[in-house]
Design a protein around this motif. Sequence first.
Motif, PDB file in Angstrom:
ATOM      1  N   GLN A   1     -20.611   1.900  -4.415  1.00 19.43           N
ATOM      2  CA  GLN A   1     -19.840   1.236  -3.363  1.00 19.43           C
ATOM      3  C   GLN A   1     -20.306  -0.195  -3.125  1.00 19.43           C
ATOM      4  O   GLN A   1     -19.495  -1.116  -2.987  1.00 19.43           O
ATOM      5  N   LYS A   2     -21.603  -0.420  -3.053  1.00 17.22           N
ATOM      6  CA  LYS A   2     -22.123  -1.770  -2.804  1.00 17.22           C
ATOM      7  C   LYS A   2     -21.680  -2.749  -3.881  1.00 17.22           C
ATOM      8  O   LYS A   2     -21.283  -3.882  -3.580  1.00 17.22           O
TER       9      LYS A   2
ATOM     10  N   LYS B   1     -17.988  -3.592  -3.492  1.00 14.81           N
ATOM     11  CA  LYS B   1     -17.767  -4.494  -2.358  1.00 14.81           C
ATOM     12  C   LYS B   1     -18.205  -5.920  -2.697  1.00 14.81           C
ATOM     13  O   LYS B   1     -17.549  -6.883  -2.294  1.00 14.81           O
TER      14      LYS B   1
ATOM     15  N   THR C   1     -22.508  -2.993   2.027  1.00 14.61           N
ATOM     16  CA  THR C   1     -22.975  -1.857   2.822  1.00 14.61           C
ATOM     17  C   THR C   1     -22.485  -0.565   2.170  1.00 14.61           C
ATOM     18  O   THR C   1     -21.582  -0.587   1.336  1.00 14.61           O
ATOM     19  N   GLN C   2     -23.066   0.557   2.573  1.00 14.78           N
ATOM     20  CA  GLN C   2     -22.711   1.829   1.960  1.00 14.78           C
ATOM     21  C   GLN C   2     -22.636   2.928   3.011  1.00 14.78           C
ATOM     22  O   GLN C   2     -23.496   3.021   3.890  1.00 14.78           O
ATOM     23  N   THR C   3     -21.603   3.757   2.924  1.00 13.27           N
ATOM     24  CA  THR C   3     -21.443   4.862   3.869  1.00 13.27           C
ATOM     25  C   THR C   3     -22.286   6.054   3.439  1.00 13.27           C
ATOM     26  O   THR C   3     -22.500   6.277   2.241  1.00 13.27           O
TER      27      THR C   3
ATOM     28  N   VAL D   1     -14.203   5.987   0.151  1.00 13.20           N
ATOM     29  CA  VAL D   1     -14.525   4.664  -0.394  1.00 13.20           C
ATOM     30  C   VAL D   1     -13.366   4.199  -1.270  1.00 13.20           C
ATOM     31  O   VAL D   1     -13.027   4.864  -2.260  1.00 13.20           O
TER      32      VAL D   1
ATOM     33  N   GLY E   1     -13.992  -1.204  -2.113  1.00 10.77           N
ATOM     34  CA  GLY E   1     -15.278  -0.638  -1.718  1.00 10.77           C
ATOM     35  C   GLY E   1     -15.373  -0.343  -0.231  1.00 10.77           C
ATOM     36  O   GLY E   1     -16.381   0.197   0.234  1.00 10.77           O
TER      37      GLY E   1
ATOM     38  N   THR F   1     -14.852   1.474   3.366  1.00 12.46           N
ATOM     39  CA  THR F   1     -14.761   2.859   3.802  1.00 12.46           C
ATOM     40  C   THR F   1     -13.599   3.009   4.773  1.00 12.46           C
ATOM     41  O   THR F   1     -13.509   2.277   5.757  1.00 12.46           O
TER      42      THR F   1
END
Length: 206
Positions: A57-58, A61, A69-71, A131, A136, A138
């Motif tokens: 995800q990072k 993004k 950022t990452q969930t 995601v 990227g 959320t």
Amino acid sequence: MIIRTTTGRSFKGVGKYVLNDKGAQSNDRVSFVETENLAFADGNRAIAEMVHTAIHQKEIKRRAGGRATQTSKPVYHLSLSWDTSEKPTLKQQMEAGREALKSLGLGDHQAMIVGHTDTDNPHVHVVVNLVCPTTGNTAKIGNDRTTLSRWAEQYRKERGQEHFCPQRKKNNAKREQGEFVKADNMTRQEYNEWKKSQTKEIWDSF
């Protein structure tokens, strides 16, 4: 139609549940597997692809120009269950899953729709990656159950099946008037969203 939703951390865990029989490696209860916005039609590969997207995800993004950022909870699990007297075709079950996703604004997200036949009532499970594979970001689904309740009401109305869920129609009408109606599966998060919206209206009026 009964609707249940959860969010979580493990695609592998929910994948094992929806793609296999309970407590077994067989998959006799699975009537179909349909994938959305994924390269693979195979369920296990689809889960692996969603895991890959969430893990990176990072990076996604950053490439899209966002903040890296990452969930911690990328998994969204939705189930739709029809009445025992109904016999929706596999196509109709798939379409309902897709429509529910679109109502939540998740139509462009990676998802897998799985039909089950192990109960008297036909039902599907929808596993979604919150995601976005392109940006990227959320997805925000804080008021998902109210949104799905309204979608389900419209779904029944379009098919002349409102007799299956008269209480849902009444509850949604009350919500339209600003009244808080607690459904059996309503979460504390949904209540907080409703409470915040009411507070804002009071202050705006003041």
